[in-house]
Scaffold this motif. Structure first.
Motif, PDB file in Angstrom:
ATOM      1  N   PHE A  30      -2.168  -9.981   1.516  1.00  9.46           N
ATOM      2  CA  PHE A  30      -3.213  -9.875   2.548  1.00  9.46           C
ATOM      3  C   PHE A  30      -2.929  -8.699   3.472  1.00  9.46           C
ATOM      4  CE2 PHE A  30      -4.493 -10.960   6.920  1.00  9.46           C
ATOM      5  CZ  PHE A  30      -5.856 -10.916   6.753  1.00  9.46           C
ATOM      6  N   ALA A  31      -1.692  -8.590   3.959  1.00  9.88           N
ATOM      7  CA  ALA A  31      -1.332  -7.508   4.882  1.00  9.88           C
ATOM      8  C   ALA A  31      -1.458  -6.149   4.204  1.00  9.88           C
ATOM      9  CB  ALA A  31       0.087  -7.707   5.405  1.00  9.88           C
ATOM     10  N   THR A  32      -1.076  -6.054   2.946  1.00  3.01           N
ATOM     11  CA  THR A  32      -1.177  -4.791   2.216  1.00  3.01           C
ATOM     12  C   THR A  32      -2.633  -4.386   2.050  1.00  3.01           C
ATOM     13  OG1 THR A  32       0.871  -5.285   1.047  1.00  3.01           O
ATOM     14  CG2 THR A  32      -0.569  -3.619   0.059  1.00  3.01           C
ATOM     15  N   GLN A  33      -3.467  -5.358   1.681  1.00  6.42           N
ATOM     16  CA  GLN A  33      -4.881  -5.055   1.495  1.00  6.42           C
ATOM     17  C   GLN A  33      -5.542  -4.705   2.832  1.00  6.42           C
ATOM     18  OE1 GLN A  33      -7.040  -8.067  -0.578  1.00  6.42           O
ATOM     19  NE2 GLN A  33      -8.851  -6.818  -0.802  1.00  6.42           N
ATOM     20  N   LEU A  34      -5.220  -5.430   3.882  1.00  2.00           N
ATOM     21  CA  LEU A  34      -5.773  -5.145   5.205  1.00  2.00           C
ATOM     22  C   LEU A  34      -5.339  -3.766   5.689  1.00  2.00           C
ATOM     23  CD1 LEU A  34      -7.342  -6.125   7.696  1.00  2.00           C
ATOM     24  CD2 LEU A  34      -5.214  -7.196   8.491  1.00  2.00           C
ATOM     25  N   ARG A  35      -4.070  -3.436   5.466  1.00  2.00           N
ATOM     26  CA  ARG A  35      -3.546  -2.131   5.854  1.00  2.00           C
ATOM     27  C   ARG A  35      -4.310  -1.016   5.131  1.00  2.00           C
ATOM     28  NH1 ARG A  35       1.269  -3.658   6.257  1.00  2.00           N
ATOM     29  NH2 ARG A  35       1.740  -3.763   4.056  1.00  2.00           N
ATOM     30  N   GLY A  36      -4.587  -1.218   3.850  1.00  2.00           N
ATOM     31  CA  GLY A  36      -5.335  -0.217   3.082  1.00  2.00           C
ATOM     32  C   GLY A  36      -6.743  -0.017   3.615  1.00  2.00           C
ATOM     33  N   VAL A  37      -7.402  -1.114   3.959  1.00  2.00           N
ATOM     34  CA  VAL A  37      -8.769  -1.018   4.494  1.00  2.00           C
ATOM     35  C   VAL A  37      -8.757  -0.301   5.838  1.00  2.00           C
ATOM     36  CG1 VAL A  37     -10.690  -2.380   5.420  1.00  2.00           C
ATOM     37  CG2 VAL A  37      -9.637  -3.035   3.266  1.00  2.00           C
ATOM     38  N   ILE A  38      -7.814  -0.657   6.696  1.00  2.00           N
ATOM     39  CA  ILE A  38      -7.742  -0.025   8.015  1.00  2.00           C
ATOM     40  C   ILE A  38      -7.424   1.455   7.884  1.00  2.00           C
ATOM     41  CG2 ILE A  38      -6.436   0.045  10.166  1.00  2.00           C
ATOM     42  CD1 ILE A  38      -6.153  -3.005   9.948  1.00  2.00           C
ATOM     43  N   LYS A  39      -6.498   1.811   6.993  1.00  2.00           N
ATOM     44  CA  LYS A  39      -6.167   3.231   6.806  1.00  2.00           C
ATOM     45  C   LYS A  39      -7.361   4.007   6.267  1.00  2.00           C
ATOM     46  CE  LYS A  39      -1.176   2.916   6.269  1.00  2.00           C
ATOM     47  NZ  LYS A  39      -0.035   3.099   5.372  1.00  2.00           N
ATOM     48  N   HIS A  40      -8.127   3.376   5.395  1.00  2.00           N
ATOM     49  CA  HIS A  40      -9.324   4.018   4.859  1.00  2.00           C
ATOM     50  C   HIS A  40     -10.319   4.289   5.990  1.00  2.00           C
ATOM     51  CE1 HIS A  40     -12.529   5.030   2.071  1.00  2.00           C
ATOM     52  NE2 HIS A  40     -13.294   4.141   2.678  1.00  2.00           N
TER      53      HIS A  40
END
Length: 156
Positions: free
Chosen positions: A24-34
């Motif tokens: 979850f944290a990895t996916q959320l981090r990717g969305v936020i960075k995008h």
């Protein structure tokens, strides 16, 4: 993000395993960075457009002020998004520590205390045995994005 009828409804119980939280944290981090990259692109285009098309009749100070007034919020939004991405590491670490490492250590200490009370008394002169170190539960490697893990969890 919209929910589809084929996907499961969100529940906090889905975050009971460290690998789920990590995904979850990895996916959320990717969305936020995008999103931060998107805001950065918009800001850079706005800055370039302003520099290339300065309005006539503005003094250099007024042009600088209006440029700063327009571009400043983009910079702030980008900084907030980057800070939010960094907070996902804290989210993951707090969850792992608070939900797994601390309870495991407490459980091991309580078990050691219980075993010490049940053990027969040993002759004089022997010291107490220090508790064995407790290893945190080992999380399985992240099996992909968070929602894939959720789908697998519900299909099992």
């Amino acid at each position: 993000m919209s929910r589809t009828s084929s996907g499961p409804e969100w529940s906090g119980d889905m975050l009971t395993r460290p690998d789920m939280v990590e995904a979850f944290a990895t996916q959320l981090r990717g969305v936020i960075k995008h999103q931060a990259a998107f805001v950065e692109d918009v800001r850079q285009e706005a800055e370039a457009m302003w520099k290339a098309n300065r309005p006539e009749g503005y003094s250099s100070f007024e042009a600088w002020w209006r440029h700063r007034w327009v571009v400043g919020p983009f910079r702030e939004i980008q900084e907030h998004l980057e800070a939010a991405a960094a907070k996902t590491f804290e989210l993951e670490a707090r969850y792992r520590k608070g939900r797994h490492e601390i309870p495991a250590a407490r459980q091991a200490a309580a078990l050691e205390k219980k075993n010490a009370k049940q053990a027969p008394a040993v002759g004089a002169g022997s010291g107490t045995v220090p508790p064995k170190p407790v290893e945190p539960p080992k999380a399985a490697p992240a099996g992909g994005p968070f929602l894939d893990l959720v789908h697998r969890e519900h299909s099992a």
